[in-house]
Structure formats: C-alpha cells, structure tokens
Enzyme design. Structure first.
Site, PDB file in Angstrom:
ATOM      1  N   HIS A  19     -13.837  44.993  21.297  1.00  0.00           N
ATOM      2  CA  HIS A  19     -14.627  45.452  22.455  1.00  0.00           C
ATOM      3  C   HIS A  19     -16.002  44.764  22.489  1.00  0.00           C
ATOM      4  O   HIS A  19     -16.518  44.307  21.464  1.00  0.00           O
ATOM      5  CB  HIS A  19     -14.823  46.973  22.370  1.00  0.00           C
ATOM      6  CG  HIS A  19     -15.567  47.401  21.146  1.00  0.00           C
ATOM      7  ND1 HIS A  19     -16.937  47.331  21.054  1.00  0.00           N
ATOM      8  CD2 HIS A  19     -15.119  47.850  19.952  1.00  0.00           C
ATOM      9  CE1 HIS A  19     -17.310  47.734  19.858  1.00  0.00           C
ATOM     10  NE2 HIS A  19     -16.221  48.052  19.152  1.00  0.00           N
TER      11      HIS A  19
ATOM     12  N   ARG B  15     -15.214  52.453  24.333  1.00  0.00           N
ATOM     13  CA  ARG B  15     -15.683  51.056  24.318  1.00  0.00           C
ATOM     14  C   ARG B  15     -14.519  50.063  24.413  1.00  0.00           C
ATOM     15  O   ARG B  15     -14.641  48.998  25.002  1.00  0.00           O
ATOM     16  CB  ARG B  15     -16.581  50.795  23.100  1.00  0.00           C
ATOM     17  CG  ARG B  15     -15.982  51.110  21.733  1.00  0.00           C
ATOM     18  CD  ARG B  15     -17.089  51.191  20.693  1.00  0.00           C
ATOM     19  NE  ARG B  15     -16.664  51.325  19.299  1.00  0.00           N
ATOM     20  CZ  ARG B  15     -16.458  52.483  18.680  1.00  0.00           C
ATOM     21  NH1 ARG B  15     -16.598  53.628  19.333  1.00  0.00           N
ATOM     22  NH2 ARG B  15     -16.132  52.506  17.397  1.00  0.00           N
TER      23      ARG B  15
ATOM     24  N   GLU C 166     -10.924  52.552  15.711  1.00  0.00           N
ATOM     25  CA  GLU C 166     -11.691  51.919  14.629  1.00  0.00           C
ATOM     26  C   GLU C 166     -11.402  52.633  13.307  1.00  0.00           C
ATOM     27  O   GLU C 166     -10.930  53.777  13.292  1.00  0.00           O
ATOM     28  CB  GLU C 166     -13.201  51.987  14.985  1.00  0.00           C
ATOM     29  CG  GLU C 166     -14.152  51.359  13.979  1.00  0.00           C
ATOM     30  CD  GLU C 166     -13.814  49.910  13.624  1.00  0.00           C
ATOM     31  OE1 GLU C 166     -12.722  49.661  13.055  1.00  0.00           O
ATOM     32  OE2 GLU C 166     -14.655  49.029  13.866  1.00  0.00           O
TER      33      GLU C 166
ATOM     34  N   TYR D 196     -12.087  54.936  10.373  1.00  0.00           N
ATOM     35  CA  TYR D 196     -12.941  56.128  10.322  1.00  0.00           C
ATOM     36  C   TYR D 196     -14.027  55.885   9.278  1.00  0.00           C
ATOM     37  O   TYR D 196     -13.712  55.617   8.118  1.00  0.00           O
ATOM     38  CB  TYR D 196     -12.082  57.356   9.975  1.00  0.00           C
ATOM     39  CG  TYR D 196     -12.872  58.629   9.896  1.00  0.00           C
ATOM     40  CD1 TYR D 196     -13.773  58.982  10.895  1.00  0.00           C
ATOM     41  CD2 TYR D 196     -12.732  59.490   8.809  1.00  0.00           C
ATOM     42  CE1 TYR D 196     -14.516  60.151  10.822  1.00  0.00           C
ATOM     43  CE2 TYR D 196     -13.460  60.658   8.730  1.00  0.00           C
ATOM     44  CZ  TYR D 196     -14.349  60.977   9.739  1.00  0.00           C
ATOM     45  OH  TYR D 196     -15.090  62.129   9.657  1.00  0.00           O
TER      46      TYR D 196
ATOM     47  N   HIS E 232     -10.944  47.246  17.852  1.00  0.00           N
ATOM     48  CA  HIS E 232     -12.217  47.353  17.121  1.00  0.00           C
ATOM     49  C   HIS E 232     -12.284  46.352  15.966  1.00  0.00           C
ATOM     50  O   HIS E 232     -11.249  45.850  15.521  1.00  0.00           O
ATOM     51  CB  HIS E 232     -12.345  48.774  16.593  1.00  0.00           C
ATOM     52  CG  HIS E 232     -12.252  49.778  17.689  1.00  0.00           C
ATOM     53  ND1 HIS E 232     -13.347  50.275  18.328  1.00  0.00           N
ATOM     54  CD2 HIS E 232     -11.164  50.331  18.298  1.00  0.00           C
ATOM     55  CE1 HIS E 232     -12.961  51.103  19.286  1.00  0.00           C
ATOM     56  NE2 HIS E 232     -11.644  51.158  19.290  1.00  0.00           N
TER      57      HIS E 232
HETATM   58  O1  LIG Z   1     -17.592  51.144  13.364  1.00  0.00           O
HETATM   59  C1  LIG Z   1     -18.502  50.308  13.400  1.00  0.00           C
HETATM   60  O2  LIG Z   1     -19.681  50.566  13.059  1.00  0.00           O
HETATM   61  C2  LIG Z   1     -18.210  48.918  13.868  1.00  0.00           C
HETATM   62  O3  LIG Z   1     -17.297  48.941  14.888  1.00  0.00           O
HETATM   63  C3  LIG Z   1     -17.666  48.038  12.779  1.00  0.00           C
HETATM   64  O4  LIG Z   1     -18.537  48.145  11.766  1.00  0.00           O
HETATM   65  P1  LIG Z   1     -18.591  47.183  10.479  1.00  0.00           P
HETATM   66  O5  LIG Z   1     -18.842  45.788  10.945  1.00  0.00           O
HETATM   67  O6  LIG Z   1     -19.729  47.783   9.714  1.00  0.00           O
HETATM   68  O7  LIG Z   1     -17.281  47.366   9.768  1.00  0.00           O
END
Ligand SMILES: O=C(O)[C@H](O)COP(=O)(O)O
Length: 236
Positions: A14, A63, A119, A121, A189
């Site tokens: 996204h 998103r 995403e 969790y 994600h």
């Molecule tokens: O969930 C989140 O904060 C982002 O989508 C991905 O985060 P990361 O790059 O810290 O894994």
C-alpha cells in the site's frame, strides 16, 4: 481470459499511511493513506494500466483497500466495461447479504478481502515510534523484531507466523487464478508481502532481513500455466 503464458501477478505494498510517515508501528491498526500514499497509488495505477486486471485480493485494512481502488482507476479499458466490486465474506456471521446484486455479474472485477493478507500483527509495539523504541531497547533488538524470520515482537507475530497464513492463502485462493491465465492484483503490506515474496523467490531465511519493500511500487511477476514464475519486474 488472457493468454495463459502471460498471466501477471502484481504485488503492491500500500501507499504511505499517516503512521508510515510518523514512523510508527502499525500492524493491525487500521490507518488510512496520507496524501503521499494516495499519490504513490495513482503513480502505480499509471505503471500497471497496460495490464487488464481480472481479479484483486487485498487485506481487511483500509490502507491496502484504498490502494487497490486507486490502482484500478487507470485500468480504463477494463473498467469501462467492468466495475471493481469489493466482495464481502458470506461466511462471516455479521454479513447480512447487503452487498448482493443480480445484474452485471460478468462485468465486475472482484476484489476479495481477507485477514490472511493483513500486515504482521505487531502486538505491544503498535502505535510506538520505531526510532524512539530503538533508543529505548537498542537498535539491534528492534531490527530483530522487524526483520528476522522467526523472532516474535512482544505480543505479536514473527514473519514465520505471518507466512503460515499468507502462503496457504496464496496457494489456495490466488494461484488457481494465475494458472488459469488471469491477471491478478494483490495489494497488501510490507511484511505480509515479504512472506509471499520469500516463497515466490525461494529466499533462504538468511536472505529475508535484506528484503525491503517500498510503499506503492508494483512488482510484476509473469506466471506460467503450471504456476511457476518466469519473470519478475519491479516498476520503480
Ligand atoms: O506495520 C508497520 O508498521 C509497517 O507496515 C511495516 O513495518 P516494518 O517495516 O517495521 O516491518
């Protein structure tokens, strides 16, 4: 139906969300795109408009859904004849059939939503600023939580846990469309897509920490009738 040999699988993380811009752990918190994210999605729509999308898959989170809808706006040849329609989950006890309709069944681009594409969790980290967390507990630990395959962030999912839902979903729900020659858009994600890419690209666990996905950049795989990847392009 498209020529089988030319089935495209388009993966897109996204566009930027307000919490991406604030450098906050988002995970399952349902944060919308910001104006940069909407622009990124519009640019992605331009980049993929040559591919007539037959079917889309996205997560339950706004998103990713917003990105899907924006990505389809430039798919004009198809959209003139076909409407994108978000398909809700008829197995969900809270679904009352309010999204049913009779006509135009053949005229839609179905958009299937699933929590399996959500995403990773992020558990107790959700809402915290990533840089501040690194100052508090150390950069290395935060890097482990964010990028290792098997380490779980406190109260959350490891990438391995995420892969245990994304890969079966990919195999059962998405791959059959590709084998049948359809062009498929998957908007999800950073980590849910990292786990799918790890599977598609046959990456070793040790290669996973180096895999980073930018927001709003389409990755286009060409998939043959056996479901094998024959090409990969990153549309930067
Ligand atoms: O969930 C989140 O904060 C982002 O989508 C991905 O985060 P990361 O790059 O810290 O894994």
């Amino acid at each position: 139906m498209n020529d089988r040999k030319k089935a495209k699988l388009i993966l897109i993380r996204h566009g930027q969300s307000t919490w991406n811009a604030d450098n906050r752990f988002s995970g399952w918190v349902d944060i919308p795109l910001n104006s940069t994210g909407r622009r990124e999605a519009m640019e992605a729509a331009q980049k993929i408009k040559e591919y007539a999308i037959d079917v889309c898959f996205t997560s339950m989170l706004m998103r990713a859904k917003e990105t899907t809808a924006i990505c389809l706006t430039e798919n004009s040849d198809r959209c003139e004849k076909k409407s994108p329609v978000f398909k809700h989950d008829a197995d969900n006890p809270n679904w009352h059939g309010w999204d049913k309709y009779d006509g135009y069944i053949k005229e839609e681009i179905p958009i299937y939503t699933s929590p399996d594409l959500d995403e990773r969790y992020y558990g107790d980290l959700q809402g915290y600023n990533k840089a501040e967390m690194a100052e508090e507990v150390g950069k290395e630990i935060v890097h482990q939580w964010r990028r290792s395959f098997s380490t779980r962030p406190p109260g959350g999912e490891s990438l391995e846990d995420t892969a245990a839902r994304t890969i079966p979903y990919f195999q059962k729900q998405i791959l059959p469309y590709l084998k049948d020659g359809n062009n498929v858009l998957v908007s999800a994600h950073g980590n849910s897509l990292r786990s799918i890419i790890m599977h598609l690209d046959n990456l070793e666990e040790s290669e996973v920490p180096g895999l980073e996905l930018a927001t709003g950049i389409p990755i286009v795989y060409t998939v043959n009738e056996e479901g094998k990847i024959v090409d990969k392009q990153i549309l930067e």
